[in-house]
Design an enzyme around this catalytic site. Sequence first.
Site, short mmCIF file in Angstrom:
data_model
loop_
_atom_site.label_atom_id
_atom_site.label_comp_id
_atom_site.label_asym_id
_atom_site.label_seq_id
_atom_site.Cartn_x
_atom_site.Cartn_y
_atom_site.Cartn_z
CE LYS A 1 -3.80 -2.43 2.25
NZ LYS A 1 -4.58 -2.72 3.47
CD GLN B 1 -3.40 -4.33 6.62
OE1 GLN B 1 -3.51 -3.29 5.99
NE2 GLN B 1 -3.86 -5.48 6.16
CG ASP C 1 -9.63 0.17 5.27
OD1 ASP C 1 -9.42 -0.34 4.16
OD2 ASP C 1 -8.82 0.11 6.22
N1 GUN Z 1 -7.01 -6.63 6.22
C1 GUN Z 1 -7.44 -7.37 5.18
N2 GUN Z 1 -8.05 -6.58 4.26
C2 GUN Z 1 -8.00 -5.32 4.76
C3 GUN Z 1 -8.47 -4.08 4.27
O1 GUN Z 1 -9.07 -3.95 3.19
N3 GUN Z 1 -8.24 -3.00 5.07
C4 GUN Z 1 -7.59 -3.10 6.26
N4 GUN Z 1 -7.42 -1.99 6.99
N5 GUN Z 1 -7.15 -4.25 6.74
C5 GUN Z 1 -7.35 -5.36 5.99
#
Ligand code: GUN
Length: 297
Positions: free
Chosen positions: A53, A97, A120
């Site tokens: 990311k 995350q 998100d």
């Molecule tokens: N863990 C797995 N997928 C995601 C996501 O799309 N966003 C976040 N913040 N954590 C994740």
Amino acid sequence: MTAKRLDGKQIAAEMRLEIKTDVERLSAEGVRPGLGVLLVGDDPASRSYVTAKEKACAEAGILSREIKLPASATKAEILAEVRALNEAGDIHGILVQLPLPDSSIEEEVLNTILPEKDVDGFHPVNVGRMMLGLPAYLPCTPHGILHILKRSGCSVSGKHVVVVGRSNIVGRPMANLLSQKNDLGNATVTVCHTGTPDIGRFTRQADVVIAAAGRPKVITADMIKEGAVVVDVGVNREEDSSKASGFRLVGDCDYDAMLEKAGAITPVPGGVGPMTITMLLFNTVACARRLNNLPAS
Ligand code: GUN
């Protein structure tokens, strides 16, 4: 029939160029979009997602700031970091995350993120607005899938879509978005999950299958109908001693067996994954615009 490959990587590359151009325009106006990323603990999969990311942010010209806390961090310490990111003027989007080492605090942590910085789309305000069909920051994976389908010319309007999985991150929002009355939705949607006996009975009726079960190769070729469109959300690690890492990534679908039966299918890797990150960039730019009272691009 040999399935068309729905190339998420290619579509993501196109969208990231568009986003990069927008970031350049915004930066020239004095607003450089910024993403704050909070990583708690040292789960290797989470580490590699966060690195991907941050790399994507750098390539798009978006500022990213990583806050790293040990797995032993207390709830108060985590919430303090979220609040500091809420206050930071140069940070427009916040990503915590998941999973957190202590999953029991996830709800409170996510609810502490300002809805205006919720890239998100996990905050109840954004989830509620999405459900109502109001403008909202949409969760990145389902939003990315809508764009893969649209840009590949696979309209779901009037089609029967079966979503396998009911997670808050993918299955539930996916089903909701697909059923909405707009140009990306208008589908008839069935949701299957771990409580569904004989999932194949449903997926065999589907024009489009969205596999988000989180288990390797559980959707087999005999579970889809000839010509179906298959979107594989799964990212599972399978042991592979020929790889330096010791593993390879496989989806929730038996890709090789489906190639001769499906009409179109997303590969793993290179399908949904790159689009998830792309929509994170998209949401970060959208947050930066909104927080600065600039019109949406
Ligand atoms: N863990 C797995 N997928 C995601 C996501 O799309 N966003 C976040 N913040 N954590 C994740």
